[in-house]
Design a protein around this motif. Sequence first.
Motif: not given
Length: 127
Positions: A56-71
Motif C-alpha cells: 500500500g506504500r506505492r501507487t502508479f498511474y497512467a499519464d492520462s489519469v495522473k492528478g485526477r485518479f487516486t488508488i
Amino acid sequence: QVQLVESGGGLVQAGGSLRLSCAASGLTFSAYYDVGWFRQAPGKEREPVGAITWSGRRTFYADSVKGRFTISRDSASNTVFLQMNSLKPEDTAVYYCAAGRGIGVTSMFREREYAYWGQGTQVTVSS
C-alpha cells in the motif's frame, strides 16, 4: 476460490467524480498481492489505469489519469479503491481490477502479471 468484485460504476457528467471499489475474497491484498486497475473503452484495447503495491506504500498511474485518479487500500475490509475526479468523456470504459503476487514495480502495468481479475464495472461520462 479467489474472487474480485468491482462496484461503484455508473453514469456521471463530465467534471464529476466516482469511486470504484474492488473487494476480494479468497485472498488478502496485504499478503503480497499487488493490485492493478485497467479499463477498456468500446472498440479499444484494454489499458492500464494505475496500480498499488501489496504494502500500500506505492501507487502508479497512467499519464492520462495522473492528478485526477487516486488508488488506495483498506486492509480491514480487504478492498482497493479507485477515486476518480474531474472525469472526462474519454474516461468512459469498463473498469477492471486485478491482483497478482510479487509483480514488481517495473511490471505493474503488464496485464499478464495479474492472475486474478474482476468482472468489470461500467463507467460512463457524459459531456
